[in-house]
Design an enzyme around this catalytic site. Structure first.
Site, short mmCIF file in Angstrom:
data_model
loop_
_atom_site.label_atom_id
_atom_site.label_comp_id
_atom_site.label_asym_id
_atom_site.label_seq_id
_atom_site.Cartn_x
_atom_site.Cartn_y
_atom_site.Cartn_z
N ASN A 194 0.87 -1.18 0.00
CA ASN A 194 0.00 0.00 0.00
C ASN A 194 0.90 1.23 0.00
O ASN A 194 1.53 1.54 1.01
CB ASN A 194 -0.89 -0.03 1.25
CG ASN A 194 -1.66 1.26 1.47
OD1 ASN A 194 -1.79 2.07 0.54
ND2 ASN A 194 -2.17 1.45 2.67
N LYS A 241 0.09 4.30 -0.22
CA LYS A 241 -0.52 5.51 0.38
C LYS A 241 -0.28 6.71 -0.55
O LYS A 241 -0.30 6.53 -1.76
CB LYS A 241 0.03 5.73 1.79
CG LYS A 241 -0.04 4.46 2.63
CD LYS A 241 0.26 4.65 4.08
CE LYS A 241 0.14 3.31 4.79
NZ LYS A 241 0.25 3.43 6.23
N HIS A 301 -9.23 1.33 5.30
CA HIS A 301 -7.89 1.45 5.88
C HIS A 301 -7.96 2.42 7.07
O HIS A 301 -8.76 3.36 7.06
CB HIS A 301 -6.91 1.98 4.83
CG HIS A 301 -5.50 1.97 5.33
ND1 HIS A 301 -4.99 3.01 6.08
CD2 HIS A 301 -4.53 1.04 5.24
CE1 HIS A 301 -3.75 2.71 6.41
NE2 HIS A 301 -3.44 1.52 5.92
N GLU A 307 -6.29 4.84 7.96
CA GLU A 307 -6.16 6.28 7.65
C GLU A 307 -7.46 6.82 7.07
O GLU A 307 -7.81 7.98 7.31
CB GLU A 307 -4.96 6.50 6.72
CG GLU A 307 -3.66 6.34 7.49
CD GLU A 307 -2.53 5.67 6.74
OE1 GLU A 307 -2.52 5.70 5.50
OE2 GLU A 307 -1.65 5.09 7.41
N GLU A 346 -4.93 -4.67 10.84
CA GLU A 346 -3.88 -3.67 10.97
C GLU A 346 -4.08 -2.88 12.25
O GLU A 346 -4.84 -1.91 12.28
CB GLU A 346 -3.92 -2.71 9.78
CG GLU A 346 -3.71 -3.40 8.45
CD GLU A 346 -3.14 -2.43 7.42
OE1 GLU A 346 -2.04 -2.69 6.93
OE2 GLU A 346 -3.77 -1.41 7.16
N GLY A 351 3.08 2.46 10.59
CA GLY A 351 4.03 3.56 10.37
C GLY A 351 4.79 3.95 11.61
O GLY A 351 5.44 5.00 11.65
N SER A 364 3.95 -1.97 10.17
CA SER A 364 5.41 -2.02 10.26
C SER A 364 6.00 -3.36 9.85
O SER A 364 6.95 -3.85 10.47
CB SER A 364 5.87 -1.61 11.67
OG SER A 364 5.48 -0.26 11.93
P1 PGA Z 1 3.27 0.46 7.52
O1 PGA Z 1 1.77 0.64 6.96
O2 PGA Z 1 3.81 -0.83 6.92
O3 PGA Z 1 4.02 1.67 7.02
O4 PGA Z 1 3.17 0.38 9.00
C1 PGA Z 1 0.90 -0.45 6.82
C2 PGA Z 1 -0.44 -0.01 6.28
O5 PGA Z 1 -0.94 1.05 6.71
O6 PGA Z 1 -1.05 -0.68 5.43
#
Ligand code: PGA
Length: 253
Positions: A13, A15, A100, A102, A172, A178, A217
């Site tokens: 992903n 983003k 997601h 976010e 998640e 992140g 992560s």
């Molecule tokens: P990240 O994001 O691997 O940067 O933690 C995962 C995601 O939001 O799908």
């Protein structure tokens, strides 16, 4: 065309990263580094503006499947900035992320809206990847199960059993996204087990074939141990999917 999904699923992903030029450069390097594997599914979610560049750059690589990061639930109309599932399908997407964290926590998407989006994805021939996950205060309050099952139930609310059997789920935990903080394989297995049990109650044995991905992560050095955990059928990678070599290492895990 129905999408066949072979587990494990390794999904990236991006983003709001990698516009068309950077996306083309990524694809060139990734295609050189990552050989096709028949025993897994590799999926990329570029930003909508870079989708066509990625589809063109990977036209010779049918093993790398593509999706969009979000869709609107309506088919068309006055929704400035949004894209519909049918438009994504027309551009070559096979998948769509829905819900997601976010989208939920930065843009205020509700459980009800994720249910509408999941149904709209199927209506247009896309396979939705429904994301669920608890925030840190919810984990501390012992609400992991309650939160992820509420999100799961709402996301699937408008689906008949045959569609539920074709969905992908991503667990998640918001506190791991992140942040460099990863759920342990045991944490992931516990949450995935909770989701699987609920799915079995809903659609019986067909639930065992639903891929449940872990995200938060995931990096080249922890992907293999997460993928080895019970009920972890893939990974959804954010930051580490932006570098073609690191994503290729994860895709080969
Ligand atoms: P990240 O994001 O691997 O940067 O933690 C995962 C995601 O939001 O799908």
């Amino acid at each position: 065309m129905a999408e066949t999904v072979i587990r494990p699923v390794i999904a990236g992903n991006w983003k709001m990263n990698l516009g068309p030029s950077e996306a083309r450069a990524f694809c060139e390097r990734f295609a050189q580094t990552h050989e096709p594997h028949a025993d897994r599914t590799v999926l990329l979610f570029p930003p909508a503006i870079a989708f066509s560049a990625v589809a063109d750059a990977l036209a010779a690589r049918r093993d790398i499947r593509l999706g969009v990061q979000d869709i609107h639930w309506e088919t068309k109309g006055a929704f400035t900035g949004a894209i519909s599932a049918a438009m994504a399908r027309d551009a070559g997407a096979g998948f769509a992320l829905v819900g997601h964290s976010e989208r939920r926590h930065v843009f205020g998407e509700t459980d009800e809206e994720t249910g509408l989006k999941v149904a709209a994805a199927f209506d247009a021939g896309l396979v939705p990847v429904l994301c669920v996950g608890e925030k840190i205060d919810e984990r501390r309050a012992g609400q992991v199960e309650a939160v992820i099952l509420r999100q799961l139930e709402a996301g699937l609310a408008r689906l008949a059993e045959d569609r539920i059997a074709r969905i992908l789920i991503a667990y998640e935990p918001v506190w791991a996204i992140g942040t460099g903080e990863t759920a342990t394989p045991d944490d992931a297995a516990a949450a995935h087990g909770t989701l699987r049990t609920w799915l079995r109650q809903r659609i019986n044995g067909a639930a065992d074939a639903i891929p449940i991905l872990y995200g938060g992560s995931v990096k080249p050095d922890n992907a293999a141990e997460l993928l080895a955990a019970p009920d972890v059928d893939g990974v959804l990678v954010g930051g580490a999917s932006l570098d073609p070599v690191s994503f290729a290492t994860i895709a080969d895990s």
